[in-house]
Design a protein around this motif. Sequence first.
Motif, PDB file in Angstrom:
ATOM      1  N   ASP A  90      -0.911  -0.294 -15.852  1.00  0.00           N
ATOM      2  CA  ASP A  90      -0.248   0.835 -16.462  1.00  0.00           C
ATOM      3  C   ASP A  90      -0.139   1.310 -17.653  1.00  0.00           C
ATOM      4  N   ARG A 101      -3.545   0.442  -8.665  1.00  0.00           N
ATOM      5  CA  ARG A 101      -2.911  -0.220  -9.135  1.00  0.00           C
ATOM      6  C   ARG A 101      -1.794  -0.130  -8.207  1.00  0.00           C
ATOM      7  N   TRP A 102      -1.252   0.904  -7.161  1.00  0.00           N
ATOM      8  CA  TRP A 102       0.340   1.109  -7.083  1.00  0.00           C
ATOM      9  C   TRP A 102      -0.023  -0.213  -5.782  1.00  0.00           C
ATOM     10  N   ASP A 124       2.503  -5.418 -13.862  1.00  0.00           N
ATOM     11  CA  ASP A 124       3.106  -5.327 -12.980  1.00  0.00           C
ATOM     12  C   ASP A 124       3.652  -5.666 -13.372  1.00  0.00           C
ATOM     13  N   TYR A 147      -8.021   3.600  -9.803  1.00  0.00           N
ATOM     14  CA  TYR A 147      -6.753   3.505 -10.297  1.00  0.00           C
ATOM     15  C   TYR A 147      -6.252   3.549  -9.397  1.00  0.00           C
TER      16      TYR A 147
END
Length: 188
Positions: free
Chosen positions: A79, A141-142, A4, A138
């Motif tokens: 993302d 990913r945060w 990210d 998924y």
Amino acid sequence: MALDATGLDSRHASRHYARRNQSKRFAMRRFVLLEVACHTESHLLAAAVAVGPTNESPFFDDLVGEAGQHAVWDRLLADAAYDSEAHHATARFFGLRSAVIPLNRRGTGRRWPRTRYRRQMVRRFRRKPKGSRYRRVYGQRWQAESVFSRNKRLLGAALRGRSDESRERECLLRVLTHNLMLLAAAEN
């Protein structure tokens, strides 16, 4: 590994204040984009790139390649900004079992993608029950967002450097400081 990017301000005055003030003294300077590859469990940063304002996508290969030199990774989470067939293929080239990047439809509507790995993402991210494996995967990913939140909370969201080169160096020093703080906290 989760990829990210975040922007860091070039001054301590908030964007709102600078816009409202309208004076030349508070003219907004360029911000720096800090793009990282982080370990989702420990929040250690395995690779980082700091550049001026730009799209996140061009530095994908550099980040994945550098992170691959520091650890063995199983899966890449990113993302929709990183959605391209070339990025999926690069992830497979570096030995990643899967690259979980949701489809960015780019205004084409509901057409089925023409390329192999993007088709795979459509199949995996179709409407699935809440507990499906791909949604759980998924969801990690945060962790990259948590890394940025922690970094900005502890080290601030503004840079002190005045030139582009000094801002980029400061971003990389922040990455090193972030990792050292995590290692020090793990020892205690």
